[in-house]
Design an enzyme around this catalytic site. Sequence first.
Site, PDB file in Angstrom:
ATOM      1  N   ARG A 142       0.832  -1.218   0.000  1.00 35.53           N
ATOM      2  CA  ARG A 142       0.000   0.000   0.000  1.00 35.53           C
ATOM      3  C   ARG A 142       0.864   1.265   0.000  1.00 35.53           C
ATOM      4  O   ARG A 142       0.511   2.269   0.627  1.00 35.53           O
ATOM      5  CB  ARG A 142      -0.932   0.038   1.222  1.00 35.53           C
ATOM      6  CG  ARG A 142      -1.894  -1.110   1.344  1.00 35.53           C
ATOM      7  CD  ARG A 142      -2.929  -1.124   0.225  1.00 35.53           C
ATOM      8  NE  ARG A 142      -4.024  -2.027   0.522  1.00 35.53           N
ATOM      9  CZ  ARG A 142      -4.025  -3.335   0.224  1.00 35.53           C
ATOM     10  NH1 ARG A 142      -2.988  -3.875  -0.402  1.00 35.53           N
ATOM     11  NH2 ARG A 142      -5.066  -4.079   0.524  1.00 35.53           N
TER      12      ARG A 142
ATOM     13  N   GLU B 134      -5.035   3.307   6.563  1.00 32.97           N
ATOM     14  CA  GLU B 134      -4.755   3.151   5.142  1.00 32.97           C
ATOM     15  C   GLU B 134      -5.502   4.257   4.393  1.00 32.97           C
ATOM     16  O   GLU B 134      -5.072   4.726   3.343  1.00 32.97           O
ATOM     17  CB  GLU B 134      -5.267   1.770   4.669  1.00 32.97           C
ATOM     18  CG  GLU B 134      -5.017   1.536   3.206  1.00 32.97           C
ATOM     19  CD  GLU B 134      -5.806   0.373   2.631  1.00 32.97           C
ATOM     20  OE1 GLU B 134      -5.420  -0.767   2.892  1.00 32.97           O
ATOM     21  OE2 GLU B 134      -6.781   0.609   1.914  1.00 32.97           O
TER      22      GLU B 134
ATOM     23  N   SER C 208     -10.748  -1.496   3.878  1.00 30.37           N
ATOM     24  CA  SER C 208      -9.929  -1.563   5.101  1.00 30.37           C
ATOM     25  C   SER C 208      -9.592  -0.151   5.563  1.00 30.37           C
ATOM     26  O   SER C 208      -9.100   0.652   4.775  1.00 30.37           O
ATOM     27  CB  SER C 208      -8.610  -2.285   4.827  1.00 30.37           C
ATOM     28  OG  SER C 208      -8.838  -3.584   4.371  1.00 30.37           O
TER      29      SER C 208
HETATM   30  N1  EPU Z   1      -9.534 -11.335  10.871  1.00 32.75           N
HETATM   31  C1  EPU Z   1     -10.243 -11.506  12.046  1.00 32.75           C
HETATM   32  N2  EPU Z   1     -11.370 -10.772  12.227  1.00 32.75           N
HETATM   33  C2  EPU Z   1     -11.828  -9.907  11.297  1.00 32.75           C
HETATM   34  C3  EPU Z   1     -11.116  -9.727  10.104  1.00 32.75           C
HETATM   35  C4  EPU Z   1      -9.958 -10.450   9.907  1.00 32.75           C
HETATM   36  O1  EPU Z   1      -9.866 -12.263  12.905  1.00 32.75           O
HETATM   37  O2  EPU Z   1     -12.877  -9.283  11.560  1.00 32.75           O
HETATM   38  C5  EPU Z   1      -8.283 -12.110  10.670  1.00 32.75           C
HETATM   39  C6  EPU Z   1      -8.517 -13.547  10.278  1.00 32.75           C
HETATM   40  O3  EPU Z   1      -7.481 -14.303  10.862  1.00 32.75           O
HETATM   41  C7  EPU Z   1      -8.285 -13.553   8.782  1.00 32.75           C
HETATM   42  C8  EPU Z   1      -7.199 -12.498   8.662  1.00 32.75           C
HETATM   43  O4  EPU Z   1      -7.520 -11.543   9.675  1.00 32.75           O
HETATM   44  O5  EPU Z   1      -7.885 -14.786   8.345  1.00 32.75           O
HETATM   45  C9  EPU Z   1      -7.112 -11.821   7.335  1.00 32.75           C
HETATM   46  O6  EPU Z   1      -8.388 -11.286   6.985  1.00 32.75           O
HETATM   47  P1  EPU Z   1      -8.772 -11.020   5.465  1.00 32.75           P
HETATM   48  O7  EPU Z   1      -8.357 -12.147   4.620  1.00 32.75           O
HETATM   49  O8  EPU Z   1     -10.190 -10.571   5.415  1.00 32.75           O
HETATM   50  O9  EPU Z   1      -7.797  -9.856   5.036  1.00 32.75           O
HETATM   51  P2  EPU Z   1      -7.271  -8.547   5.744  1.00 32.75           P
HETATM   52  O10 EPU Z   1      -5.832  -8.761   6.047  1.00 32.75           O
HETATM   53  O11 EPU Z   1      -8.155  -8.140   6.864  1.00 32.75           O
HETATM   54  C10 EPU Z   1      -6.411  -7.533   3.497  1.00 32.75           C
HETATM   55  C11 EPU Z   1      -6.563  -6.261   2.736  1.00 32.75           C
HETATM   56  C12 EPU Z   1      -7.883  -6.225   1.994  1.00 32.75           C
HETATM   57  C13 EPU Z   1      -7.937  -7.419   1.049  1.00 32.75           C
HETATM   58  C14 EPU Z   1      -7.783  -8.702   1.879  1.00 32.75           C
HETATM   59  C15 EPU Z   1      -7.709  -9.947   1.021  1.00 32.75           C
HETATM   60  C16 EPU Z   1      -5.277  -4.591   3.927  1.00 32.75           C
HETATM   61  C17 EPU Z   1      -5.301  -3.364   4.776  1.00 32.75           C
HETATM   62  N3  EPU Z   1      -6.461  -5.123   3.626  1.00 32.75           N
HETATM   63  O12 EPU Z   1      -7.397  -7.514   4.533  1.00 32.75           O
HETATM   64  O13 EPU Z   1      -7.893  -5.033   1.214  1.00 32.75           O
HETATM   65  O14 EPU Z   1      -9.178  -7.453   0.341  1.00 32.75           O
HETATM   66  O15 EPU Z   1      -6.547  -8.642   2.628  1.00 32.75           O
HETATM   67  O16 EPU Z   1      -6.500  -9.992   0.355  1.00 32.75           O
HETATM   68  O17 EPU Z   1      -4.207  -5.059   3.559  1.00 32.75           O
HETATM   69  C18 EPU Z   1      -8.475  -2.724   1.319  1.00 32.75           C
HETATM   70  O18 EPU Z   1      -7.261  -2.495   1.259  1.00 32.75           O
HETATM   71  O19 EPU Z   1      -9.334  -1.817   1.387  1.00 32.75           O
HETATM   72  C19 EPU Z   1      -8.927  -4.115   1.348  1.00 32.75           C
HETATM   73  C20 EPU Z   1     -10.192  -4.455   1.483  1.00 32.75           C
END
Ligand code: EPU
Length: 341
Positions: free
Chosen positions: A167, A337, A239
């Site tokens: 990012r 972000e 996010s």
């Molecule tokens: N998790 C939780 N609770 C929650 C959300 C997440 O415990 O409410 C934990 C879980 O362990 C899950 C892990 O976090 O397995 C990862 O969650 P997720 O796969 O939903 O991804 P994220 O890391 O929360 C990132 C990006 C998203 C992107 C997803 C999928 C960032 C800031 N966000 O989210 O990007 O869609 O991975 O690749 O890096 C964005 O940037 O706006 C965005 C939506």
Amino acid sequence: MLRIEKDYSLLGHNTFGIDARTAAFVEYGSENELLEAAEMLRASRLPSPWLHIGGGSNLLFTKDWPGTVLHSCINGVEPLHEDGEQAVVRVGSGVVWDDFVAMCVERGWYGAENLSAIPGEIGAAAVQNIGAYGTEVKDLILRVETLNVGNGEIRVFEAAECGYGYRRSIFKQPDNKKYVVLSVTFRLGLRPHFNLGYKALADALAARSDISLRDVRDAVISVRSSKLPDPAVIGSAGSFFTNPVVSGARLQELQRQWPAVPFYELHDGEGSVKLSAGWLIEQCGWKGRSLGRAGVYGKQALVLVNLGGAEGAEVQALAEAVRSDVRSRFGVDLHPEVNIL
Ligand code: EPU
């Protein structure tokens, strides 16, 4: 022709659905029109300071903008080169990102499909280095063509000069905000190749034996919609925070108290890891909770939402409360972000 509006509501230009106003709003459809707007800014015929926005899907307005908001309407997708291996294509900064992904899928161009349904436009995608499901847009970018609004000069940045990271790009640094993206040149693959390392995506496709680009796009859209709000229905900017990076030593400390803390190795040679901000926020009890008219989304705690009619300052107050709880419980600082203005 330049479109110039005075005292203009930005409600339709930010996915959080905040009714902030700007003193002037300028839309341009070509390099020459952006030059004209830049000259007007330099001659104070448009109010300063200026701010450039894309689809407004990563912005939180906490007050009115006192100067000029610029927006690109530079369209066009121009194939530059195609051989048996790859397609090279130049895309205008105002093209909607997902329209471009849909086109790649239709034409059989591989690489962008995991980034399906990400809101926003081409220019901002290159500035922000958007990413999802194991793919980042930097992996597809060959070069970024910009116009320096300060002196009217064109400057082309090869991908290696863009300082891309998670990012992150040099275009986000205050000194480089003067470089406004005109177009982005992408390289897509022509041979079938998928990136299905993200578990939920692999699971969604597990029943299929012969996978197409269309299948991957559909699976990504379905995984996204199960976790992320549709900005057309619920105001949000995806996010709100980035996933925080901590040292291996810090991870070990956290693991002593929270053995289940999710993390991803960064392979940076220093043992650093990326934690899941969503998990940290959920552990603090914020998932599904609200403060005023702003809330933490019930299906993904990393997403803050406008519950209806929220002011930017209410969303900011919620973000601060969440951040402070995560800091006091885990000793980890979350960084937005979203661009808070
Ligand atoms: N998790 C939780 N609770 C929650 C959300 C997440 O415990 O409410 C934990 C879980 O362990 C899950 C892990 O976090 O397995 C990862 O969650 P997720 O796969 O939903 O991804 P994220 O890391 O929360 C990132 C990006 C998203 C992107 C997803 C999928 C960032 C800031 N966000 O989210 O990007 O869609 O991975 O690749 O890096 C964005 O940037 O706006 C965005 C939506």
